[in-house]
Design an enzyme around this catalytic site. Structure first.
Site, PDB file in Angstrom:
ATOM      1  N   ARG A  22       0.833  -1.201   0.000  1.00  0.00           N
ATOM      2  CA  ARG A  22       0.000   0.000   0.000  1.00  0.00           C
ATOM      3  C   ARG A  22       0.868   1.250   0.000  1.00  0.00           C
ATOM      4  O   ARG A  22       1.730   1.418   0.852  1.00  0.00           O
ATOM      5  CB  ARG A  22      -0.918   0.019   1.217  1.00  0.00           C
ATOM      6  CG  ARG A  22      -1.871  -1.159   1.258  1.00  0.00           C
ATOM      7  CD  ARG A  22      -2.776  -1.110   2.468  1.00  0.00           C
ATOM      8  NE  ARG A  22      -3.545  -2.338   2.579  1.00  0.00           N
ATOM      9  CZ  ARG A  22      -4.826  -2.384   2.929  1.00  0.00           C
ATOM     10  NH1 ARG A  22      -5.473  -1.279   3.202  1.00  0.00           N
ATOM     11  NH2 ARG A  22      -5.461  -3.541   3.008  1.00  0.00           N
ATOM     12  N   SER A 139     -21.951 -13.496  13.329  1.00  0.00           N
ATOM     13  CA  SER A 139     -21.322 -12.419  12.567  1.00  0.00           C
ATOM     14  C   SER A 139     -21.337 -12.729  11.079  1.00  0.00           C
ATOM     15  O   SER A 139     -20.926 -13.818  10.660  1.00  0.00           O
ATOM     16  CB  SER A 139     -19.875 -12.236  13.050  1.00  0.00           C
ATOM     17  OG  SER A 139     -19.206 -11.244  12.310  1.00  0.00           O
ATOM     18  N   SER A 191     -19.441  -2.177   1.962  1.00  0.00           N
ATOM     19  CA  SER A 191     -18.797  -1.207   1.077  1.00  0.00           C
ATOM     20  C   SER A 191     -17.938  -1.834   0.002  1.00  0.00           C
ATOM     21  O   SER A 191     -17.680  -1.207  -1.022  1.00  0.00           O
ATOM     22  CB  SER A 191     -17.954  -0.241   1.902  1.00  0.00           C
ATOM     23  OG  SER A 191     -16.864  -0.901   2.521  1.00  0.00           O
ATOM     24  N   HIS A 219     -21.960   3.025   6.118  1.00  0.00           N
ATOM     25  CA  HIS A 219     -22.002   3.358   4.692  1.00  0.00           C
ATOM     26  C   HIS A 219     -23.426   3.675   4.235  1.00  0.00           C
ATOM     27  O   HIS A 219     -23.693   3.662   3.018  1.00  0.00           O
ATOM     28  CB  HIS A 219     -21.417   2.218   3.868  1.00  0.00           C
ATOM     29  CG  HIS A 219     -19.938   2.070   4.040  1.00  0.00           C
ATOM     30  ND1 HIS A 219     -19.019   2.879   3.409  1.00  0.00           N
ATOM     31  CD2 HIS A 219     -19.215   1.226   4.823  1.00  0.00           C
ATOM     32  CE1 HIS A 219     -17.793   2.527   3.775  1.00  0.00           C
ATOM     33  NE2 HIS A 219     -17.889   1.526   4.623  1.00  0.00           N
ATOM     34  N   THR A 247     -21.263   6.426  11.641  1.00  0.00           N
ATOM     35  CA  THR A 247     -20.080   7.278  11.593  1.00  0.00           C
ATOM     36  C   THR A 247     -20.463   8.683  11.177  1.00  0.00           C
ATOM     37  O   THR A 247     -21.469   8.892  10.499  1.00  0.00           O
ATOM     38  CB  THR A 247     -19.034   6.718  10.609  1.00  0.00           C
ATOM     39  OG1 THR A 247     -17.850   7.506  10.681  1.00  0.00           O
ATOM     40  CG2 THR A 247     -19.547   6.739   9.184  1.00  0.00           C
ATOM     41  N   LYS A 250     -18.218   9.868   6.994  1.00  0.00           N
ATOM     42  CA  LYS A 250     -18.514   9.559   5.601  1.00  0.00           C
ATOM     43  C   LYS A 250     -19.550  10.549   5.075  1.00  0.00           C
ATOM     44  O   LYS A 250     -19.203  11.663   4.730  1.00  0.00           O
ATOM     45  CB  LYS A 250     -18.927   8.098   5.479  1.00  0.00           C
ATOM     46  CG  LYS A 250     -17.744   7.155   5.809  1.00  0.00           C
ATOM     47  CD  LYS A 250     -18.079   5.706   5.659  1.00  0.00           C
ATOM     48  CE  LYS A 250     -16.842   4.826   5.764  1.00  0.00           C
ATOM     49  NZ  LYS A 250     -16.109   4.927   7.039  1.00  0.00           N
ATOM     50  N   THR A 279     -10.059   7.761  26.416  1.00  0.00           N
ATOM     51  CA  THR A 279      -9.570   8.457  25.230  1.00  0.00           C
ATOM     52  C   THR A 279     -10.116   9.881  25.211  1.00  0.00           C
ATOM     53  O   THR A 279     -11.220  10.142  25.702  1.00  0.00           O
ATOM     54  CB  THR A 279      -9.967   7.713  23.940  1.00  0.00           C
ATOM     55  OG1 THR A 279      -9.282   8.268  22.830  1.00  0.00           O
ATOM     56  CG2 THR A 279     -11.464   7.782  23.691  1.00  0.00           C
ATOM     57  N   THR A 280      -9.335  10.788  24.666  1.00  0.00           N
ATOM     58  CA  THR A 280      -9.739  12.185  24.587  1.00  0.00           C
ATOM     59  C   THR A 280     -10.960  12.326  23.686  1.00  0.00           C
ATOM     60  O   THR A 280     -11.065  11.680  22.641  1.00  0.00           O
ATOM     61  CB  THR A 280      -8.579  13.039  24.038  1.00  0.00           C
ATOM     62  OG1 THR A 280      -7.451  12.883  24.909  1.00  0.00           O
ATOM     63  CG2 THR A 280      -8.949  14.501  23.972  1.00  0.00           C
ATOM     64  N   THR A 365      -8.413  -7.261   1.968  1.00  0.00           N
ATOM     65  CA  THR A 365      -9.699  -6.572   2.069  1.00  0.00           C
ATOM     66  C   THR A 365     -10.773  -7.314   1.286  1.00  0.00           C
ATOM     67  O   THR A 365     -11.936  -7.392   1.704  1.00  0.00           O
ATOM     68  CB  THR A 365      -9.570  -5.133   1.567  1.00  0.00           C
ATOM     69  OG1 THR A 365      -8.495  -4.483   2.283  1.00  0.00           O
ATOM     70  CG2 THR A 365     -10.849  -4.357   1.800  1.00  0.00           C
TER      71      THR A 365
END
Length: 405
Positions: A22, A139, A191, A219, A247, A250, A279-280, A365
């Site tokens: 990559r 799953s 996706s 998505h 999310t 996107k 976490t912040t 992927t």
């Protein structure tokens, strides 16, 4: 060189030999000229592989909200949610997201990956570990890496059902002890394959076998449904899904992830998930832009209509040109290449010869032999841009295949 350094070097050599290495292309997004970016030499690059599906990232409403918040509250949040990092903007955003999905409560995370990993591992580690008390998780075989990470980070018994295969899911549920707690984990829009889950059918099985449901809508949020609540809203089944994850990075054009659901369930995750607690929190500018985006997108029905019209147009242009398009039920348009090195070559030549950017999707992927380019036409991609893309692909793909043969 120690053993680990040698292992890293050998592994990287193997990845390069397979054509899977990559490389990241540095591109500067142009807020006022999207979908054009600029490369490091200042050249315009037409981007076809962005997750800014609705072109909201450069919308003036978001930019002004972000700038106002940064001027007022500074650049960073200053802490975790428990240490001065909970602003009124974050509280308002969580309420807005809960409303988007018709749920009692919402909870923000620093990314969609973190929301899946933290929420799933917390849920699946929550009950005692006895024979009939241990979670059984079901799953989908093509679930995102973030969901897999959350499941692997738990002590649940894992059952993987074939992608969107309700007969297989039913057989796995039927073979599980009736008293065992069960959770079905799946996505709405996948996706890489660009297909859509039968959410209603999954909910039917969940009801029949007493299972909870966890749906990843990353998505789909912003794009599907009357208000952008996702495929579950479009299909009128959001009320049947226990936890909906999404999310802000996107279609909403910002950053961050979230879950929504029953207030007690969300509060339990808020109170116990390390990935949330330690976490912040999101910066004020990001929270403000996201809040403005969710409110705007809920009302911007024309933008959703334009997105799907553009996706349909690109599909038709690919088909008319005889390009090997993978069937798609969604706004995502994959093009089959079928070999990792060739996929990378096509992507690189699009960039170097035509100033167009499309990401190669290679193993792991997608499975070997299913390598592809993934196109995400949005409201601002014109017919002329699509014609230029088709011309470029025709000039590259077949000659490259013949040269490789």
């Amino acid at each position: 060189m120690n053993a680990f350094h040698a292992f890293c070097r050998k592994s990287l050599e193997s990845i390069r030999d397979q054509g899977r290495y990559r490389t990241f292309t540095p591109l500067m997004k142009q807020a006022d000229r999207y979908p054009y970016y600029r490369d490091t030499d200042g050249n315009d690059v037409l981007v076809w592989s962005s997750n800014d599906y609705l072109a909201m990232g450069g919308h003036p409403v978001l930019i002004e909200a972000a700038c106002d918040a940064a001027r007022t509250m500074g650049a960073g949040s200053g802490g975790t949610r428990n240490i001065s990092g909970t602003s009124p903007l974050i509280d308002a955003l969580e309420r807005e997201l809960a409303d988007l999905h018709g749920k009692q409560a919402g909870l923000l995370f620093t990314s969609g990956f973190v929301s899946n990993q933290a929420a799933l591992s917390t849920i699946l580690n929550s009950l005692p570990n006895g024979p009939d008390e241990r979670w059984q998780v079901f799953s989908d075989a093509k679930n995102h890496a973030s969901m897999i990470a959350g499941i692997k980070g738990s002590r649940a018994i894992v059952n993987i059902f074939r992608h969107n295969d309700m007969t297989h899911l039913e057989s796995l549920l039927a073979a599980t002890p009736a008293a065992a707690p069960k959770l079905i984990v799946f996505e709405s829009v996948y996706s890489m394959d660009a297909d859509i889950a039968p959410i209603g059918a999954i909910c039917d099985l969940a009801t029949r076998f007493g299972a909870m449901t966890y749906l990843d809508e990353v998505h789909a949020v912003g794009m599907y449904g009357p208000n952008g609540g996702g495929v579950s809203e479009r299909d009128r089944v959001a009320h049947r899904v226990d936890i909906i994850e999404g999310t802000l990075a996107k279609a909403f054009g910002c950053h961050g992830g979230y879950i929504t659901g029953d207030s007690d369930v969300v509060d339990f995750i808020r109170s116990t998930a390390p990935g949330f607690i330690f976490t912040t929190s999101l910066p004020p500018s990001t929270a403000a832009a996201a809040l403005a985006s969710v409110r705007h997108v809920k009302q911007d029905h024309a933008r959703r209509v334009k997105l799907f019209e553009r996706a349909d147009m690109l599909k038709r242009k690919f088909d008319a040109a005889g390009l090997p398009r993978i069937d798609s039920d969604s706004h995502i348009v994959p093009l089959h290449i079928g070999e990792a090195a060739l996929c990378t070559e096509v992507s690189q030549r699009l960039m170097s010869e035509f100033r167009m950017y499309a990401t190669p999707i290679n193993y792991p992927t997608v499975p070997r032999g299913e390598e592809r380019l993934r196109f995400t036409p949005g409201p601002l991609h014109t017919d002329a841009m699509m014609d230029e893309l088709v011309t470029a692909l025709l000039a590259i793909i077949e000659p490259a295949r013949r040269a490789a043969a």
